[in-house]
Design a protein around this motif. Structure first.
Motif, mmCIF file in Angstrom:
data_model
loop_
_atom_site.group_PDB
_atom_site.id
_atom_site.type_symbol
_atom_site.label_atom_id
_atom_site.label_comp_id
_atom_site.label_asym_id
_atom_site.label_seq_id
_atom_site.Cartn_x
_atom_site.Cartn_y
_atom_site.Cartn_z
ATOM 1 N N VAL A 179 40.596 49.637 84.510
ATOM 2 C CA VAL A 179 40.094 48.425 85.154
ATOM 3 C C VAL A 179 39.451 47.553 84.081
ATOM 4 C CG1 VAL A 179 38.612 47.460 86.947
ATOM 5 C CG2 VAL A 179 39.688 49.707 87.289
ATOM 6 N N ARG A 180 39.904 46.325 83.965
ATOM 7 C CA ARG A 180 39.363 45.394 82.986
ATOM 8 C C ARG A 180 38.998 44.082 83.673
ATOM 9 N NH1 ARG A 180 38.915 49.349 80.700
ATOM 10 N NH2 ARG A 180 39.641 50.000 78.625
ATOM 11 N N ARG A 181 38.057 43.386 83.089
ATOM 12 C CA ARG A 181 37.613 42.103 83.632
ATOM 13 C C ARG A 181 38.180 40.992 82.758
ATOM 14 N NH1 ARG A 181 33.257 41.269 87.071
ATOM 15 N NH2 ARG A 181 32.449 39.141 87.181
ATOM 16 N N THR A 182 38.726 39.974 83.372
ATOM 17 C CA THR A 182 39.269 38.831 82.644
ATOM 18 C C THR A 182 39.020 37.577 83.462
ATOM 19 O OG1 THR A 182 41.240 37.986 81.508
ATOM 20 C CG2 THR A 182 41.583 39.043 83.647
ATOM 21 N N THR A 183 39.509 36.448 83.001
ATOM 22 C CA THR A 183 39.262 35.175 83.695
ATOM 23 C C THR A 183 40.563 34.393 83.831
ATOM 24 O OG1 THR A 183 38.755 34.027 81.621
ATOM 25 C CG2 THR A 183 36.901 35.012 82.810
ATOM 26 N N THR A 184 40.594 33.531 84.814
ATOM 27 C CA THR A 184 41.707 32.599 84.974
ATOM 28 C C THR A 184 41.596 31.506 83.910
ATOM 29 O OG1 THR A 184 40.482 31.144 86.471
ATOM 30 C CG2 THR A 184 41.649 33.013 87.466
ATOM 31 N N PRO A 185 42.625 30.689 83.719
ATOM 32 C CA PRO A 185 42.523 29.591 82.761
ATOM 33 C C PRO A 185 41.342 28.662 83.024
ATOM 34 C CG PRO A 185 44.811 29.924 83.376
ATOM 35 C CD PRO A 185 43.995 30.815 84.260
ATOM 36 N N ALA A 186 40.909 28.565 84.297
ATOM 37 C CA ALA A 186 39.768 27.708 84.644
ATOM 38 C C ALA A 186 38.438 28.421 84.442
ATOM 39 C CB ALA A 186 39.892 27.239 86.087
ATOM 40 N N GLY A 187 38.483 29.701 84.041
ATOM 41 C CA GLY A 187 37.245 30.422 83.779
ATOM 42 C C GLY A 187 36.747 31.281 84.909
ATOM 43 N N ARG A 188 37.521 31.407 85.982
ATOM 44 C CA ARG A 188 37.066 32.222 87.110
ATOM 45 C C ARG A 188 37.318 33.702 86.810
ATOM 46 N NH1 ARG A 188 39.476 32.455 93.257
ATOM 47 N NH2 ARG A 188 37.777 33.695 94.145
ATOM 48 N N PRO A 189 36.326 34.559 86.917
ATOM 49 C CA PRO A 189 36.520 35.980 86.593
ATOM 50 C C PRO A 189 37.247 36.727 87.708
ATOM 51 C CG PRO A 189 34.261 35.604 87.301
ATOM 52 C CD PRO A 189 34.929 34.257 87.272
ATOM 53 N N TYR A 190 38.004 37.734 87.291
ATOM 54 C CA TYR A 190 38.605 38.673 88.237
ATOM 55 C C TYR A 190 38.869 39.974 87.503
ATOM 56 C CZ TYR A 190 43.190 37.514 86.137
ATOM 57 O OH TYR A 190 44.243 37.322 85.278
ATOM 58 N N THR A 191 39.039 41.058 88.275
ATOM 59 C CA THR A 191 39.348 42.350 87.657
ATOM 60 C C THR A 191 40.845 42.611 87.773
ATOM 61 O OG1 THR A 191 38.971 43.583 89.715
ATOM 62 C CG2 THR A 191 37.095 43.305 88.223
ATOM 63 N N ILE A 192 41.375 43.333 86.803
ATOM 64 C CA ILE A 192 42.795 43.671 86.818
ATOM 65 C C ILE A 192 42.911 45.159 86.488
ATOM 66 C CG2 ILE A 192 43.092 42.934 84.419
ATOM 67 C CD1 ILE A 192 45.943 42.009 85.280
ATOM 68 N N THR A 193 43.687 45.887 87.294
ATOM 69 C CA THR A 193 43.788 47.345 87.199
ATOM 70 C C THR A 193 45.213 47.754 86.888
ATOM 71 O OG1 THR A 193 42.042 47.577 88.859
ATOM 72 C CG2 THR A 193 43.372 49.524 88.395
ATOM 73 N N ASP A 194 45.367 48.581 85.856
ATOM 74 C CA ASP A 194 46.658 49.181 85.515
ATOM 75 C C ASP A 194 46.744 50.531 86.212
ATOM 76 O OD1 ASP A 194 49.060 49.810 84.351
ATOM 77 O OD2 ASP A 194 48.207 50.375 82.421
ATOM 78 N N THR A 195 47.780 50.756 87.002
ATOM 79 C CA THR A 195 47.892 51.994 87.770
ATOM 80 C C THR A 195 49.031 52.857 87.221
ATOM 81 O OG1 THR A 195 49.417 51.005 89.386
ATOM 82 C CG2 THR A 195 47.052 50.876 89.852
#
Length: 482
Positions: A301-317
């Motif tokens: 699970v990693r935290r990243t942002t959209t091009p506009a700077g909005r954060p979200y988490t992304i999980t590799d399963t």
């Protein structure tokens, strides 16, 4: 050394396997029926599967450390190309497990033989192939019953492993976290339990009683197989308790992310489709990337942002595979819940694979089984740099909601990020506030938990227009400008 798969005697052996000693003759005597009968019944050698090198020194070294295997498949439906692709995938699994593939054969049957999987006559022919190739293991492209395993081993006179056991072995080698190891061990125990019967005469020996067997043998009378079953049941119960505890911890982590209103994205797909490479591209996570099946088992699970700077988490399963054993799906259910709880599913597909639509169907069968059927899905066609234009066009027609990328070259990643940003759920309340510089923590919360639409720094403070969760909107109410 000549490769076993290309030994001159093997071509003669392949011709000999076209005989019909194992098939009852049809009533009709037409030439077409006879040819069809030969086509259907023969063991068909699959070319290009051997991984044995021709270098003598290397061969001698590999023979010390690797099992030498013959692959066997039953072709019950579909085309011969599909049957050969299935066996090629089995070869990749065997290589990943550390085996050397010497040869592979498939047989056309309406259904597997209930006694020996292949039928007694073809099993005897397989024994000759095993002996000529110098193999020590037969790997079957299907899940065999305990009786089939025992009977086929007796006929072939070599160890027999089915597809399920092979996948479990690969998972066991790749699991690194405590949770991953526990999940694989649980699946192995569940697979092993019904297969204890018949594994050696020692399993029926009586233990216990009042005899003079010495320490650890006195007590209630119990056969060894009963002892083994009892111990496996105890281990299964313990592993389930451990996984349940870890599942609770994972659930609390997801609830914390929900509480902060951080959207979540899950990456799923067939094994070796490039999921970890894509995660690294999007987040710089540094996840292990190998051209190997099931290189990643433990979710990242990693935290990243959209091009506009909005954060979200992304999980590799964990990657999926055709006919993923049910025991594994059940054991990895707590991990796969990351997919079911996500706001968006990135379904990564290998665009260069010869049968990507079949892989898509296999992945969706598992995601539906874990309750992720209603999660919004975006198909990410990866490896565009290696795919043909015809293959990409066929995927586009079959999956209109898709994006074409290459994690290796970076092609299409900007478009993917835009689509992800557009698909994420937006916070529910729009606010227009003027926040004094003394309350900078509120500005940070807006950037962390909300979506900033406009921001300006003035002499009186920071003017922000944003969409935020309801609880944050209530805290910002005192600073509203309208």
């Amino acid at each position: 050394m000549t490769s076993a798969a290309h030994h001159p005697r093997h071509s003669a052996r392949a011709d000999a396997l076209m005989d019909e000693t194992d098939v009852r003759p049809y009533a009709e005597d037409a030439d077409g029926a006879q040819l069809d009968r030969a086509e259907r019944a023969a063991l068909r050698r699959v070319p290009g599967l051997s991984t044995e090198t021709v270098d003598v020194t290397e061969v001698e070294y590999r023979q010390v450390r690797l099992e030498r295997v013959i692959l066997v498949g039953i072709w019950t439906s579909g085309t011969v190309d599909e049957a050969e692709r299935s066996l090629a995938e089995l070869a990749a699994l065997a290589e990943t497990a550390g085996a050397m593939v010497l040869d592979g054969v498939i047989q056309r049957r309406d259904r597997p033989d209930p006694a020996t999987y292949l039928g007694s006559g073809k099993a005897k022919q397989l024994r000759s192939i095993v002996q000529e190739a110098g193999a020590d293991t037969v790997v079957c492209d299907g899940e065999l019953s305990p009786a089939q395993l025992v009977r086929l081993e007796q006929v072939v006179d070599a160890k027999v492993v089915d597809r399920t056991a092979l996948i479990l072995d690969v998972f066991a080698q790749h699991a690194t976290s405590r949770e991953g190891r526990a999940q694989v061990a649980l699946a192995q125990m569940q697979y092993m339990l019904p297969r204890l019967r018949g594994w050696g005469q020692s399993l029926s020996r009586q233990m216990g009683g009042g005899g003079g067997g010495g320490m650890a043998t006195r007590g209630p009378g119990e056969t060894k197989i009963e002892t083994d079953r009892r111990r496996i049941h105890e281990k299964i119960a313990r592993l389930r308790r451990e996984i349940a505890d870890m599942r609770t911890g994972r659930k609390l982590q997801r609830q914390e992310r929900r509480r902060s209103s951080t959207p979540s994205v899950a990456i799923a797909g067939y094994t070796n489709a490039g999921k970890s490479s894509l995660l690294n591209r999007l987040t710089g996570a540094g996840v292990l990337v190998q051209n190997e099946l099931f290189a990643t088992l433990d979710p990242t699970v990693r935290r990243t942002t959209t091009p506009a700077g909005r954060p979200y988490t992304i999980t590799d399963t964990v990657g999926f595979v055709r006919h993923l054993p049910h025991h594994l799906v059940e054991a990895f259910r707590s991990t796969l819940e990351e997919v079911a709880e996500a706001d968006l599913l990135l379904h990564v597909v290998d665009g260069a694979h010869p049968a990507p639509l079949g892989q898509i169907a296999s992945v969706r069968a598992v995601t539906h089984e874990v309750g992720a059927a209603d999660v919004p899905e975006l198909v990410v066609v990866n490896k565009a740099d290696a795919a043909t234009s015809e293959a990409l066009a066929a995927l586009a027609e079959a999956e209109p909601r898709h994006v074409v990328v290459s994690a290796r070259t970076g092609q299409g990643l900007n478009r993917l990020q835009e689509l992800v940003a557009a698909a994420l759920p937006n916070p529910g309340v729009q606010v227009d506030v003027l926040i004094p510089y003394t309350s900078g923590n509120l500005v940070a919360r807006i950037h962390t938990d909300g979506e900033v639409l406009a921001e300006e720094h003035t002499a009186d403070g920071t003017v922000i227009q944003a969409r935020v969760p309801a609880d944050l909107a209530a805290d910002l109410d005192a600073y509203a400008t309208r």
